[in-house]
Structures are given as structure tokens and as C-alpha cells.
Design an enzyme around this catalytic site. Structure first.
Site, PDB file in Angstrom:
ATOM      1  N   ASN A 394      42.735  67.909  71.832  1.00 36.40           N
ATOM      2  CA  ASN A 394      43.246  69.046  70.492  1.00 36.40           C
ATOM      3  C   ASN A 394      42.936  70.244  70.731  1.00 36.40           C
ATOM      4  OD1 ASN A 394      44.146  68.998  67.607  1.00 36.40           O
ATOM      5  ND2 ASN A 394      41.568  69.512  67.502  1.00 36.40           N
ATOM      6  N   GLU A 395      43.505  70.802  70.377  1.00 38.35           N
ATOM      7  CA  GLU A 395      43.230  72.091  69.996  1.00 38.35           C
ATOM      8  C   GLU A 395      42.551  73.283  71.488  1.00 38.35           C
ATOM      9  OE1 GLU A 395      42.929  73.500  66.162  1.00 38.35           O
ATOM     10  OE2 GLU A 395      44.907  72.912  65.522  1.00 38.35           O
ATOM     11  N   PRO A 396      42.753  72.982  72.314  1.00 32.14           N
ATOM     12  CA  PRO A 396      42.276  73.266  73.209  1.00 32.14           C
ATOM     13  C   PRO A 396      42.068  75.512  72.915  1.00 32.14           C
ATOM     14  CG  PRO A 396      44.237  73.179  74.368  1.00 32.14           C
ATOM     15  CD  PRO A 396      44.109  72.509  72.960  1.00 32.14           C
ATOM     16  N   HIS A 476      51.319  72.029  66.876  1.00 25.41           N
ATOM     17  CA  HIS A 476      50.757  72.093  65.951  1.00 25.41           C
ATOM     18  C   HIS A 476      51.396  73.385  65.198  1.00 25.41           C
ATOM     19  CE1 HIS A 476      46.928  70.700  66.847  1.00 25.41           C
ATOM     20  NE2 HIS A 476      47.794  69.485  67.223  1.00 25.41           N
TER      21      HIS A 476
END
Length: 670
Positions: A394-396, A476
Site C-alpha cells: 500500500n502507498e509505496p 488512490h
């Protein structure tokens, strides 16, 4: 020279025994495999409209057992005389009894009936295994093969069946040592290779793939998902509300058919190579409960800000971060203090950026550790029927921009750090699960524009172009200006901010994603948006995001307290088509007026209907009027009155007709 051409689905199923016979004797043959969605176009080419079919020197042979018997006789695997052949066929017919049960489960479309069949099969399986054990002791003559200690096609048939038995129940042969020895002898005597890309499981993943940028099921229907995120950012690392049947039932009533479930690395592996079986089992319980309400699950290796050592929770285990060399400056440099720091500020600390770079650079074997984590997760859950995918991370974050400032360019970060990592993690997952979708994310600001420097930086999906049909770009949307300069209290969004969000940034994001898919292949999924706290600002952004997702035919997962904020719950519970039996043209739900419109090209070859969910929260007691145009007809799903089933009206449209557009309109009763 004799030629052989075998037609079947891209699965083991009823053709696998014939493939195994060919493999055992080293006979070359043409293995023609149809995707399930393509089968209707080829059905009329077969004598009885069914497969498998074997073509032998221009002759078409039908029926799976007849084909296998023919091949066994051709290659001297049927028994040496009539008595041996009778024994072989007795074993084969007993095996076929079990195969028929399995295929009936596979073909059942009604999920409730399927569960009943699965239960009956589970109850009956031990007796079927005992029957085979009895025949083996009667006929084997003290050897390792079923009939007179001679290798026959009955041994191959049981080997194939044994694969399925052990997938359904790893202990299914535990009390039958002769049957175990037979399988061992087969492995030692012949190189038994899985000849299929798609294995027939008693329990398998969600049976979806990607086609033309959309997620589709085995029937070829386009699938759309409305869902929510559930992530527990600390011990016990699982969301307890998803163990509550009442709350899960409420999610289903809202129209939720997708959960992005935080699969927390620190929960799975609290110490190096020591896996928390209790945690893994609890997560399986959660998946099973969600499955009972037809909710699919995306397993998400969730992290925010990487580590407790960098002001957050352990997105990667603390033991791994502690193996990294320390940054040049202690946390929270370059900030003097953590007082007043926001979420984004923590990413900007050297300690956080340095930790991400160590992960990407495989410092202290970090990539191998992450690969082992994902291999363990995939091995544990690959056969869960409602598993839709694995999300790598998630969200690197971009990496250490202190040593390489160009990493702030999302394309550079994607190409330099993320794509190489994703290749290695995908390889680990694919070593145990070659079928389930893999979701992969760019840096969060990498889906507003495109190109080498300002786009995602990806040149292909994880694993390469061969995996386009099993890859999903996860992205996102949180409007940047509202994240940087929050609107105070319960005020509405200022006009200029709304213009930037709704007319500039938001549309750019959805268009950018579509451009990425044209270049990369695969599908896309809005896996986070909302973040609602009940404020007017958040509600306005949520409304915009929901409408835009419909416009671009995007599946989504809401981020926020779905149980705690009534306004958000009201908004995400909306009418939508969760399965479309054709090519969608447009879908729209106008929430204020409760008006729904769907148009799609009707695919007359699909046997499964379009499914439209109508939430009781918006339409209590079915207080709606539904109309369709002449080419369609509709009914209420008898197993779930919140779902409308829409099918072609064969009175007005035939398979030979040119493509037609079906239209569905739903509105409140006057």
C-alpha cells in the site's frame, strides 16, 4: 502417421486423464484449449455441443471416458486381456463417480446450491476413497498398481483424482496407505506434470481475470465491485468487526461485495521466518464469513510511513527495519521536532525515506524477506474461493530523495524502485499461485499525468505482458489541495478548491489511469478514496468520487469508518450493476434523485444474467419502478431480493442479430 487433437477448456476437468495418457506414453498431440468466455463461439463446431472431443485421423470421438478408454487401448494401458480390462474399468468407473460429483459442483451457478453440493461431496468423499482402497486390495495382486501390479490408465486416473482430493482435504488419504503408495510409485515411475494453466480446485480463487481493461468472470461478464477497506494497524492486526456476522450482513445489505483486507506483515511474521498460525487462521475465518455473504477479498500488505521506528506502526516488521543501517540523521530530521508534523511530513523524514530505500535495495535481504512473506500468504489463501487478489504494498513511498532528488518525479520512482521490487514479489507469488490477480500501486502522486517523468514509471505489469490478464493497477484519490490545506470544521469546500479538485485533478486522475491501461494492459481499481470523517467537505468529495467511478466504470473501495458515519454509509450504498452480461456503454446513479441508468451491448452467448444491486437503504420494501427496453427482460433473484437479474428477451432478439444495446432504468415509485 496418426494425429491426435484434443479439444477442451483451459482447465483439468474431464480432459486431464487423456492428457496424462498422452504424457505417460510420450505421444505428441495438439492440445486445443478454450477460454470459458470463448466457448459459446465454438460450441456449434462440436458434434453434440460439448467437450472434450478427440480428433483422431479425421474421426471425432466424444465423451471423456470413451476418449480415455480409446487412448488406453491405443497405447496398451487398458489391461492385457478381457479380465484385466474389466478390473481396470471397474476402478475407472469408481473414480468417475467422484469426478462427476466434482464437475456438478463446478457447473453449479447458484452459490447456495453449490455450498449444499460441496457439503454433500465432503460427506461422501471418505466412502468413495474407501471404495477405491477395497478395489486396490482386491485387484492389485500385492503390487503398487491397481490391477495385477501392471501400470494402466486407472493409475493415471487416480493420480489426477488424488490431486483434487488432497486440495480439498490434505488428510484425505491419510488412512489409506496403499493409495498413498500408489501415488508415490506414480511419481517415481513417471514424470507427472500439470498440463493445465487453470487447475480445477474444490476450493479456488474468485475465478476472475482481466479482458479489455475490465475484470470479468468465467462467464465473460464484466464485474464491478463496491467495497471498503478494513485495516488493523496494530496487534492483533486483524479487524474484529469482520468476525461479527451481524456487521458483515449489514455490509452486504449496503451493497458491499469487496473488502480490501489489511494482511499485515508484522502480524504474519512477528519474528524472522516464524509465522503466526493463529493470525493466519483468524484471517481465514474472516474470509470465510465474508464469503458466506458473496464478498470477495483483496489481501493488502498495508503500510503507512513504513515503521514504528519512523513515527507510525510496523508496516514492515520492526525486526526488519532494525537490520537496516541507521540513516545519517536520527528521526525526525530534517524536522527539529515531531510537534505539529502531519502525515506527509513523516514521509519526508530521512529515517522514513532511508528505510524505504533499504527495502527497495534489498538491504539485509529485505526483498527476500518480503518475498517469503508473500509466498507464505499466497500458499495459505490461494484456494479461498472469494480471494480476488494480492496487493503487493500500500502507498509505496518514492525512496531516499536525499540521495536522489529525482525520485520526487513519480516516473523515476516507479522505474527505479517500484517496478524492480514488483517483479521480484510477483515472481514469489506466482511460484505458488499463477492465477490470482496481482494489484500493484505507483507512488500516490503518479496517476495525475503520464509519461516518463510524471506518470507511473511502469513499462509493463508485474511478471511481464503474459500477465496482463491477471494484473490490476491499484490507485488512490484524495484531492491534493484538500490534503495539504484542510477545510476547517464543517465548512463547505471553497469555490477555487472545488474547481481544482472536481474539474482539474480528479478528471486528470481517471484519464491518466485509462492512458496507463492502454500502454500497460491489465485493469485498474480505485482501492482508496473518501477518508470521510462526517464533514461536509468529505461528503462532497465522496459524492464526486462515486459519480466519477461510475462514469469511468471503475470498481472502488471506500476508506473510512463505514459503520460510524451515517452520511458516508448513505452515500456508498447505491444502485449498481455488479455483473454485466455484455459490453458496458454507460452506468450512472444520480443519488439525490435515486435514478439509475445502465446501457450495454447484450452478449447473447452468455448464459449468466446481468446482476443489478438495489440497496434496501435507498429503496425499502422494493419501492422502485424498473423498466427495460424490448431486448431485455428482468426478474428478482429468488436467493437475494436485493438483486435484479436481467437477461435477453429472446422474443425480440436472436443470436444471429447484429449487436443490440440493452437499457435498464430504475427510479423511485411515484
Amino acid at each position: 502417421m496418426s494425429t491426435y487433437k484434443l479439444y477442451y477448456f483451459n482447465a483439468r476437468g474431464r480432459a486431464e486423464i487423456s492428457r496424462l495418457i498422452f504424457a505417460a506414453v510420450g505421444q505428441k498431440f495438439e492440445d486445443v484449449r478454450y477460454a470459458f468466455r470463448d466457448w459459446p463461439a465454438h460450441k456449434a463446431e462440436t458434434p453434440l455441443g460439448q467437450i472434450p472431443v478427440l480428433e483422431f485421423n479425421g474421426i471425432k470421438i466424444i465423451q471423456s471416458t470413451s476418449i480415455a478408454r480409446f487412448l488406453a487401448k491405443q497405447f496398451h494401458l487398458a489391461g492385457r486381456d478381457n479380465a484385466e480390462q474389466a478390473k481396470v474399468e471397474a476402478v475407472a468407473d469408481t473414480i468417475n463417480d467422484v469426478v462427476s460429483l466434482i464437475m456438478s459442483i463446478r457447473g453449479e451457478q447458484n452459490e447456495n446450491k453449490k455450498q449444499e453440493l460441496l457439503q454433500k461431496f465432503s460427506n461422501a468423499l471418505p466412502q468413495h476413497v474407501r471404495n477405491l482402497d477395497v478395489l486396490a486390495k482386491m485387484y492389485s495382486n500385492g503390487g503398487y498398481f491397481f490391477v495385477d501390479n501392471q501400470f494402466t490408465w486407472a493409475d493415471l486416473f487416480f493420480y489426477d483424482l488424488g490431486e483434487t482430493i488432497l486440495q480439498c482435504d490434505p488428510n484425505g488419504l491419510q488412512n489409506h496407505p496403499w493409495l498413498q503408495r500408489n501415488r508415490t510409485q506414480m511419481r517415481h515411475t513417471f514424470v507427472i506434470v500439470s498440463l493445465s494453466l487453470l487447475i480445477l480446485h474444490c476450493y479456488g480463487s474468485a475465478n476472475v481475470h482481466v479482458s479489455d481493461r475490465l475484470i470479468v468472470d468465467d462467464s465473460g461478464r464484466v464485474r464491478l465491485y463496491h467495497g471498503a477497506n478494513f485495516v488493523m494497524k496494530g496487534p492483533p492486526w486483524y479487524p474484529p468487526e469482520l468476525l461479527d456476522p451481524v456487521k458483515v450482513a449489514n455490509l452486504s445489505q449496503l451493497g458491499v461485495n469487496f473488502i480490501r483486507l489489511g494482511m499485515m506483515w508484522a502480524g504474519v511474521e512477528p519474528q524472522p521466518q516464524q509465522y503466526n498460525v493463529t493470525y493466519l487462521n483468524v484471517m481465514k475465518q474472516i474470509m470465510e464469513l465474508l464469503r458466506s455473504y458473496d464478498i470477495v477479498v483483496l489481501l493488502d500488505m498495508h503500510q503507512d510511513l513504513l515503521s514504528s521506528r519512523t513515527g507510525s506502526y510496523d508496516g514492515i516488521p520492526a525486526w526488519l527495519y532494525d537490520r537496516f543501517p541507521p540513516p545519517k540523521h536520527p528521526y525526525p530530521w530534517p524536522f527539529k521536532s515531531t510537534v505539529g508534523m502531519n502525515w506527509f511530513d513523516i514521509y519526508l523524514t530521512e529515517a522514513c525515506s532511508h528505510g524505504f530505500q533499504c527495502l527497495y535495495d534489498n538491504v539485509a535481504g529485505a526483498v527476500e524477506s518480503m518475498s517469503n512473506f508473500w509466498r507464505q500468504v499466497a500458499s495459505t489463501y490461494k484456494d479461498q474461493p472469494n480471494l480476488i487478489g494480492y496487493e503487493i504494498i500500500n502507498e509505496p513511498w518514492a525512496g531516499n530523495y536525499f540521495t536522489n532528488p529525482t525520485l520526487f518525479l513519480p516516473g523515476i520512482a516507479g522505474a527505479t524502485n517500484l517496478q524492480p521490487l514488483y517483479e521480484k514479489i510477483a515472481k514469489a507469488i506466482r511460484s505458488v499461485d499463477n492465477d490470482t490477480l496481482i494489484f500493484y500501486e505507483p507512488v500516490t502522486w503518479g496517476v495525475r499525468l503520464n509519461g516518463k517523468y510524471f506518470g507511473t514509471g511502469f513499462t509493463h505489469v508485474p511478471g511481464g505482458d503474459d500477465y496482463r490478464n491477471r494484473s490490476v493497477l491499484s490507485y488512490h484519490y484524495y484531492c491534493i489541495i484538500l490534503s495539504v490545506i484542510p477545510v476547517p470544521g464543517n465548512e463547505t469546500i471553497p469555490v477555487f478548491d472545488r474547481l481544482l479538485c472536481d474539474d482539474v485533478e480528479g478528471p486528470a486522475l481517471f484519464r491518466s489511469v485509462q492512458t496507463d491501461l492502454q500502454q500497460l494492459g491489465g485493469s485498474a481499481f480505485l482501492t482508496e478514496f473518501g477518508g470521510c470523517d462526517g464533514s461536509q467537505t468529505c461528503d462532497e468529495q465522496l459524492d464526486w468520487g462515486l459519480d466519477a467511478a461510475d462514469q469511468f466504470l471503475q470498481s472502488w473501495a471506500f476508506w473510512g469508518d463505514i459503520f460510524g458515519h451515517t452520511s458516508a454509509t448513505q452515500r456508498i450504498s447505491r444502485v449498481y450493476a455488479r455483473a454485466i452480461a455484455g459490453t458496458p456503454v454507460s452506468m450512472q446513479y444520480i443519488a439525490k434523485e435515486r435514478l439509475f441508468y445502465l446501457a450495454y451491448y447484450v452478449d447473447l452467448t452468455m448464459r449468466q444474467p446481468t446482476e443489478i444491486f438495489i440497496p434496501p437503504l435507498q429503496f425499502p420494501s422494493q419501492s422502485y419502478n424498473l423498466t427495460v427496453n424490448a431486448v431485455l427482460k428482468w426478474s428478482v433473484d429468488p436467493t437475494n431480493t436485493n438483486i435484479i437479474l436481467v437477461e435477453p428477451n429472446t422474443k425480440y432478439v436472436k443470436r444471429t442479430d447484429p449487436p443490440v444495446i440493452g437499457v435498464v432504468d430504475i427510479r423511485p415509485k411515484a
